[in-house]
Scaffold this motif. Structure first.
Motif, PDB file in Angstrom:
ATOM      1  N   ASP A 120       0.829  -1.202   0.000  1.00 57.81           N
ATOM      2  CA  ASP A 120       0.000   0.000   0.000  1.00 57.81           C
ATOM      3  C   ASP A 120       0.868   1.258   0.000  1.00 57.81           C
ATOM      4  O   ASP A 120       0.662   2.172  -0.806  1.00 57.81           O
ATOM      5  N   SER A 123       2.618   1.703  -3.237  1.00 65.40           N
ATOM      6  CA  SER A 123       1.663   2.061  -4.279  1.00 65.40           C
ATOM      7  C   SER A 123       1.304   3.545  -4.201  1.00 65.40           C
ATOM      8  O   SER A 123       1.227   4.236  -5.223  1.00 65.40           O
ATOM      9  N   SER A 127       2.091   6.166  -7.124  1.00 72.03           N
ATOM     10  CA  SER A 127       0.947   6.842  -7.750  1.00 72.03           C
ATOM     11  C   SER A 127       1.130   8.349  -7.673  1.00 72.03           C
ATOM     12  O   SER A 127       0.839   9.069  -8.634  1.00 72.03           O
ATOM     13  N   ARG A 132       2.263   4.529 -11.322  1.00 68.86           N
ATOM     14  CA  ARG A 132       1.476   3.435 -10.738  1.00 68.86           C
ATOM     15  C   ARG A 132       1.952   2.077 -11.260  1.00 68.86           C
ATOM     16  O   ARG A 132       2.216   1.927 -12.454  1.00 68.86           O
ATOM     17  N   ASP A 135      -2.547  -2.286  -9.265  1.00 66.13           N
ATOM     18  CA  ASP A 135      -3.933  -1.823  -9.290  1.00 66.13           C
ATOM     19  C   ASP A 135      -4.807  -2.512  -8.256  1.00 66.13           C
ATOM     20  O   ASP A 135      -5.906  -2.046  -7.962  1.00 66.13           O
ATOM     21  N   THR A 171      -4.901  -1.665   3.833  1.00 63.37           N
ATOM     22  CA  THR A 171      -4.685  -1.127   2.480  1.00 63.37           C
ATOM     23  C   THR A 171      -5.935  -0.435   1.938  1.00 63.37           C
ATOM     24  O   THR A 171      -7.058  -0.839   2.255  1.00 63.37           O
ATOM     25  N   LEU A 173      -5.981  -0.166  -1.405  1.00 64.73           N
ATOM     26  CA  LEU A 173      -6.057  -0.746  -2.751  1.00 64.73           C
ATOM     27  C   LEU A 173      -7.270  -1.672  -2.836  1.00 64.73           C
ATOM     28  O   LEU A 173      -7.659  -2.278  -1.828  1.00 64.73           O
TER      29      LEU A 173
END
Ligand SMILES: Cc1cc2nc3c(=O)[nH]c(=O)nc-3n(C[C@H](O)[C@H](O)[C@H](O)COP(=O)(O)O)c2cc1C
Length: 314
Positions: A120, A123, A127, A132, A135, A171, A173
């Motif tokens: 996380d 990411s 991002s 990125r 996903d 997270t 995500l």
């Protein structure tokens, strides 16, 4: 490629897949090698080789064995660990134009939580820099090597609930939980995942099986049992996907033995939002590209404009 206005898109939360063809964890590495054979942007997505907080050497002895219409594997989650994945493989994943899914395994709940947190953080950092690489997380609670009090997390809903809850909290995500066909009740398990805030479930992982070497009078595998995959498990997978789709309203990603476009369409008709392709990658190195084209061909021939017309049609 067929020149039409066919709508093959699939959706999990805010994530859009250009088509339903996702490569299954453990059968596609992180995509590098296959990327030398065909254009990975033809794929709906890739689920990377299962990773764990710490590197794992995998199981000793024989790891794969061909069976009638399938294979047994006892790889034992050999992987370089999350840090190496984030430092090395994510640089490659940043360049991909397909949905990138991290398959997260673990030995303890703490491992899962820490792993999800690291993914996380990384990411968010990437991002923010416009780079990125990930996903979605696919939480593998169905790994045969993962034990809790002698019971694999993927078997009992009450034990799995804690893992899903903690990882969900660790997270932001999108979270997809991968379910085991060896679960006591796979539809119960899926319902629990929905209640705990998962965006999707994927199923099935391998079916526990066995092979005995009659000359050596012992199991072929050091771990005794191994995971069966390939066409041999497709009818079981299809039935389970259908049952789970009846029970939950989050998207279901189906897999197990898919080897042609018609197989894939069966899963969609049973209610799957998308599918994953595993063992067939070992039979046909261009499996992903062929299936993506095959779906379009099937749709054109059958006069289907959008997969949503046939999804769950049963
Ligand atoms: C060699 C091999 C390694 C696998 N490794 C993983 C893994 O690391 N994580 C995971 O969630 N599933 C793993 N799987 C399970 C597949 O992702 C998939 O769920 C299963 O093989 C059923 O699909 P298939 O019949 O299309 O192969 C592995 C399967 C095989 C054959």
């Amino acid at each position: 490629m067929i020149e039409t206005n066919l709508d093959t898109t699939c959706h999990i939360g805010e994530v859009t897949f250009k088509n339903p063809v996702v490569m299954a964890s453990g059968t596609f590495g992180f995509g590098r090698e296959y990327g030398r054979v065909y254009d990975l942007s033809k794929l709906g997505g890739i689920s990377g080789k299962g990773i764990t907080l710490h590197p794992r050497p995998g199981n000793p002895g024989i790891r794969v064995y061909e069976t009638p219409s399938g294979m047994l594997n006892s790889v034992g989650l050999e992987n370089p660990g999350i840090q190496t994945f984030l430092q090395e493989e994510c640089l490659f994943w940043e360049t991909l134009d397909t949905v990138r899914i991290v398959n997260l395994g673990g030995g303890t709940i703490q491992d899962y939580i820490e792993g999800a947190r690291l993914i996380d953080e990384d990411s968010n950092r990437r991002s923010a820099a416009g780079r990125r690489a990930v996903d979605m997380i696919e939480l593998n609670i169905s790994c045969p090597n993962v034990k809790a009090g002698g019971m694999a997390y993927g078997i009992k809903t009450s034990i799995a609930r804690e893992v899903v809850r903690e990882v969900r909290a660790a997270t932001t995500l999108p979270l997809m939980v991968k379910l085991s066909p060896n679960a006591e009740d796979i539809a119960d398990m899926a319902q629990m995942c929905e209640q705990e805030g998962a965006e999707a479930v994927s199923l099935i992982n391998t079916v526990s099986g066995m092979k005995i070497d009659v000359h050596r009078r012992r199991s072929v595998f050091e771990n005794l049992y191994a995971g069966l995959s390939g066409p041999a498990i497709k009818p079981i997978a299809l039935r389970m996907v259908h049952q789970v789709c009846q029970r939950v309203s989050i998207p279901v990603v189906g897999m197990g033995g898919i080897s042609c476009a018609e197989d894939l369409i069966e899963f969609v008709m049973a209610g799957a939002e998308a599918v994953q392709i595993g063992t067939y990658n070992f039979v046909n190195v261009q499996a992903g590209a062929d299936l993506a084209a095959g779906v379009e061909r099937f749709m054109a021939e059958e006069g289907i404009a959008s997969l949503s017309e046939i999804r769950g049609i049963l």
